[in-house]
Design an enzyme around this catalytic site. Structure first.
Site, PDB file in Angstrom:
ATOM      1  N   HIS A  24       0.847  -1.209   0.000  1.00 28.10           N
ATOM      2  CA  HIS A  24       0.000   0.000   0.000  1.00 28.10           C
ATOM      3  C   HIS A  24       0.880   1.257   0.000  1.00 28.10           C
ATOM      4  CE1 HIS A  24      -3.133  -2.558   2.325  1.00 28.10           C
ATOM      5  NE2 HIS A  24      -3.619  -2.377   1.120  1.00 28.10           N
ATOM      6  N   LYS A  30     -18.003  -6.407   8.073  1.00 31.55           N
ATOM      7  CA  LYS A  30     -16.717  -7.073   8.307  1.00 31.55           C
ATOM      8  C   LYS A  30     -16.145  -6.607   9.630  1.00 31.55           C
ATOM      9  CE  LYS A  30     -13.213  -7.677   4.922  1.00 31.55           C
ATOM     10  NZ  LYS A  30     -12.703  -7.200   3.629  1.00 31.55           N
ATOM     11  N   ARG A  76      -1.537  -6.690  -8.225  1.00 33.79           N
ATOM     12  CA  ARG A  76      -0.433  -7.609  -7.901  1.00 33.79           C
ATOM     13  C   ARG A  76      -0.358  -8.789  -8.846  1.00 33.79           C
ATOM     14  NH1 ARG A  76      -2.697  -8.310  -1.951  1.00 33.79           N
ATOM     15  NH2 ARG A  76      -4.490  -8.378  -3.341  1.00 33.79           N
ATOM     16  N   SER A 124      -2.898  -7.536   3.350  1.00 37.29           N
ATOM     17  CA  SER A 124      -3.191  -7.355   4.782  1.00 37.29           C
ATOM     18  C   SER A 124      -3.604  -8.686   5.389  1.00 37.29           C
ATOM     19  CB  SER A 124      -4.325  -6.345   4.971  1.00 37.29           C
ATOM     20  OG  SER A 124      -3.988  -5.111   4.401  1.00 37.29           O
TER      21      SER A 124
HETATM   22  O1  PNS Z   1      -8.378  -2.922   0.506  1.00 37.20           O
HETATM   23  P1  PNS Z   1      -9.549  -3.559  -0.178  1.00 37.20           P
HETATM   24  O2  PNS Z   1     -10.408  -4.302   0.824  1.00 37.20           O
HETATM   25  O3  PNS Z   1      -9.134  -4.404  -1.350  1.00 37.20           O
HETATM   26  O4  PNS Z   1     -10.429  -2.328  -0.752  1.00 37.20           O
HETATM   27  C1  PNS Z   1     -11.660  -2.575  -1.400  1.00 37.20           C
HETATM   28  C2  PNS Z   1     -12.445  -1.261  -1.626  1.00 37.20           C
HETATM   29  C3  PNS Z   1     -12.591  -0.500  -0.335  1.00 37.20           C
HETATM   30  C4  PNS Z   1     -11.711  -0.410  -2.625  1.00 37.20           C
HETATM   31  C5  PNS Z   1     -13.823  -1.672  -2.214  1.00 37.20           C
HETATM   32  O5  PNS Z   1     -14.379  -2.693  -1.459  1.00 37.20           O
HETATM   33  C6  PNS Z   1     -14.806  -0.501  -2.248  1.00 37.20           C
HETATM   34  O6  PNS Z   1     -14.639   0.423  -2.997  1.00 37.20           O
HETATM   35  N1  PNS Z   1     -15.847  -0.586  -1.388  1.00 37.20           N
HETATM   36  C7  PNS Z   1     -16.865   0.435  -1.269  1.00 37.20           C
HETATM   37  C8  PNS Z   1     -18.172   0.003  -1.937  1.00 37.20           C
HETATM   38  C9  PNS Z   1     -18.092   0.257  -3.427  1.00 37.20           C
HETATM   39  O7  PNS Z   1     -18.056   1.388  -3.867  1.00 37.20           O
HETATM   40  N2  PNS Z   1     -18.022  -0.825  -4.212  1.00 37.20           N
HETATM   41  C10 PNS Z   1     -17.852  -0.722  -5.652  1.00 37.20           C
HETATM   42  C11 PNS Z   1     -19.150  -0.898  -6.420  1.00 37.20           C
HETATM   43  S1  PNS Z   1     -19.911  -2.446  -6.118  1.00 37.20           S
END
Ligand code: PNS
Length: 160
Positions: free
Chosen positions: A17, A41, A90, A128
């Protein structure tokens, strides 16, 4: 002013990150880091702890702001007048998932574009979740997270 949003769970922030944050901060005038508050979560670290860890490990990067968000990332970006989202890739597995997310987000709001950073190969297997799993088996994770995160993991353990 060019601004990008880098969203994520950051539970906890990893060196992968951090690498993406540094590279984004070198290109954009400002990076808005959005920490997802996901009611479904249970994170290891609270929102406050995740925020503090990110602030601490990015203290030497001046053009960074950190905020929590819940709901759609597109809405969060709009609130900050940003139309660029940043994600790290990745692997091809990441790519398939991230491509879908980028397309959904663009469909929700046609002004929103997602830019992908190819993860530094040193961190291509770092996540993570993997850090938490390895730590739970008492494996050395110093290569994967900043020193301050190690301290916070140790504190978590002593709270148990
Ligand atoms: O670190 P992560 O868990 O891979 O991040 C995922 C994240 C936060 C980028 C993603 O889950 C997200 O954007 N969640 C918010 C809800 C949303 O806008 N989803 C996209 C449309 S379904």
């Amino acid at each position: 002013m060019s601004i990008a949003v880098y969203p994520g769970s950051f539970d906890p922030i990893t060196n992968g990150h951090l690498d993406v944050i540094k590279r984004t901060a070198a290109i954009f005038d400002k990076v808005v880091i959005g920490i997802l508050v996901n009611q479904n979560k249970k994170p290891l670290f609270s929102l406050e702890e995740r925020t503090e860890m990110i602030r601490r490990v990015t203290a030497d990067i001046p053009n960074i702001e950190v905020y929590p968000f819940s709901g759609l990332v597109v809405e969060f970006a709009k609130e900050h007048n940003v139309n660029v989202l940043i994600r790290g890739i990745r692997s091809t597995t990441d790519f398939e998932y991230e491509l879908q997310m980028a397309q959904i987000n663009h469909k929700i709001d046609g002004n929103i574009d997602t830019l992908f950073f190819a993860t530094d190969p040193r961190y291509s297997f770092v996540s993570s979740s993997a850090v938490k799993e390895l730590w739970s088996y008492r494996q050395d994770v110093r290569e994967y997270v900043p020193e301050y995160v190690i301290q916070k993991l140790q504190e978590k353990e002593s709270e148990k």
